[in-house]
Design an enzyme around this catalytic site. Structure first.
Site, PDB file in Angstrom:
ATOM      1  N   ASP A  83      73.937  -9.559 -50.052  1.00 34.46           N
ATOM      2  CA  ASP A  83      74.912  -8.494 -49.874  1.00 34.46           C
ATOM      3  C   ASP A  83      75.385  -8.509 -48.423  1.00 34.46           C
ATOM      4  O   ASP A  83      74.602  -8.755 -47.514  1.00 34.46           O
ATOM      5  CB  ASP A  83      74.334  -7.129 -50.254  1.00 34.46           C
ATOM      6  CG  ASP A  83      73.102  -6.745 -49.447  1.00 34.46           C
ATOM      7  OD1 ASP A  83      73.255  -6.125 -48.372  1.00 34.46           O
ATOM      8  OD2 ASP A  83      71.976  -7.076 -49.887  1.00 34.46           O
ATOM      9  N   ASP A 172      75.984   2.742 -53.497  1.00 39.16           N
ATOM     10  CA  ASP A 172      74.908   2.634 -52.514  1.00 39.16           C
ATOM     11  C   ASP A 172      74.593   4.050 -52.038  1.00 39.16           C
ATOM     12  O   ASP A 172      75.321   4.626 -51.236  1.00 39.16           O
ATOM     13  CB  ASP A 172      75.372   1.746 -51.354  1.00 39.16           C
ATOM     14  CG  ASP A 172      74.339   1.617 -50.244  1.00 39.16           C
ATOM     15  OD1 ASP A 172      73.277   2.257 -50.327  1.00 39.16           O
ATOM     16  OD2 ASP A 172      74.610   0.879 -49.275  1.00 39.16           O
ATOM     17  N   GLU A 174      71.680   6.265 -50.320  1.00 42.03           N
ATOM     18  CA  GLU A 174      70.446   6.130 -49.539  1.00 42.03           C
ATOM     19  C   GLU A 174      70.497   7.049 -48.333  1.00 42.03           C
ATOM     20  O   GLU A 174      71.329   7.950 -48.249  1.00 42.03           O
ATOM     21  CB  GLU A 174      70.270   4.667 -49.102  1.00 42.03           C
ATOM     22  CG  GLU A 174      71.461   4.131 -48.290  1.00 42.03           C
ATOM     23  CD  GLU A 174      71.227   2.727 -47.753  1.00 42.03           C
ATOM     24  OE1 GLU A 174      70.266   2.555 -46.989  1.00 42.03           O
ATOM     25  OE2 GLU A 174      72.010   1.815 -48.112  1.00 42.03           O
TER      26      GLU A 174
END
Length: 284
Positions: A83, A172, A174
């Site tokens: 990534d 994503d 987090e």
């Protein structure tokens, strides 16, 4: 009898006031320390977040494999991936292909205010090298709603098509690199925000988005909510020789970010299946 005014006392008060003013100005001009440094060590600024930005700081790396060796339980049945974000700049995709990398995700967007200036080179370049590729969105739940961020993601490269070459978009979600780890939200509010993003993505693409997260963050910020596992594939972040305990609701993971210090680009990942299974997953 009136008390006389002493000029020196007035001057002392003026001097003290001036000194305090200078001190306040100095302190207010001193920037606050950032929550998380970026890979160069520079202060993190809006837009510079990347997948896994908080993993080392919060979870550390335990028994992490060396950069040139996959985890012990991922040698024969898993497929190597990477990534990337703007931090990697222009990527040498041919070299990564030669090293065995077969899939890639590129950061497309963050919030509703940032697009990756290297997106085209990274997204198209990985495809041109023969890889299956996709895009991810770095969520900032404190800046805009989940549906609005899904729309922004889709408008800037986050789409999906059933061509066997395009992976579904990734949320994503987090640690907040700019402040409070949970973006100032309660567990129920965070679950609602995530649901809004995932529902909008599914309604517009017909495909369930992948959820990238770490178990410790998920437990802290969603109350270890179990409701997304039956629908949304899991991309787990853990820099270790095993994935460890998964978040509630998922009995297996689809992808695993297992190191941030791999060859060439740093972040290396494993798809939990063969290359043929990877292409089946891309097709949907």
């Amino acid at each position: 009898m009136r008390t006389p005014i002493h000029p020196l006392r007035g001057r002392s008060r003026l001097c003290l006031t001036g000194a305090l003013t200078v001190l306040v100005l100095f302190l207010s001009s001193t920037p606050a320390a950032p929550a998380t440094p970026d890979p160069t060590g520079d202060p993190i600024t809006r837009g510079n977040a990347y997948m896994g930005i908080g993993v080392l700081a919060h979870d550390g790396a335990s028994d992490a494999p060396p950069p040139d060796a996959p985890p012990p339980d991922a040698r024969a049945t898993q497929t190597e991936g990477v990534d990337v974000s703007s931090h990697q700049g222009e990527v040498d995709w041919r070299s990564l292909w030669g090293s065995g990398v077969r899939w890639a995700y590129t950061k497309a967007t963050e919030g509703t205010y940032y697009t990756n200036p290297y997106f085209t080179q990274q997204y198209d370049g990985s495809f041109d090298a023969g890889m299956v590729r996709g895009a991810y969105h770095f969520a900032t739940p404190d800046t805009a709603g989940g549906a609005a961020q899904a729309d922004y993601f889709l408008a800037h490269g986050g789409g999906w098509s059933a061509d066997g070459k395009t992976l579904p978009g990734v949320l994503d979600i987090e640690w907040n690199p700019y402040g409070d780890a949970c973006y100032g939200k309660s567990a129920s509010a965070m679950v609602g925000w995530i649901r809004d993003f995932l529902d909008r993505y599914k309604s517009r693409t017909g495909r369930a988005a992948v959820v990238y997260t770490a178990t410790s963050w998920w437990s802290e910020c969603t109350g270890n909510y179990a409701g997304f596992g039956p629908v949304n594939p899991l991309w787990i972040a853990r820099y270790a020789s095993t994935v460890g305990t998964l978040p509630a609701g998922w009995s297996a993971y689809t992808m695993w970010q297992y190191t941030s210090s791999g060859p060439s680009v740093g972040d290396h990942d494993r798809f939990n299946g063969s290359e043929d299974k990877l292409r089946e997953f891309a097709t949907g």
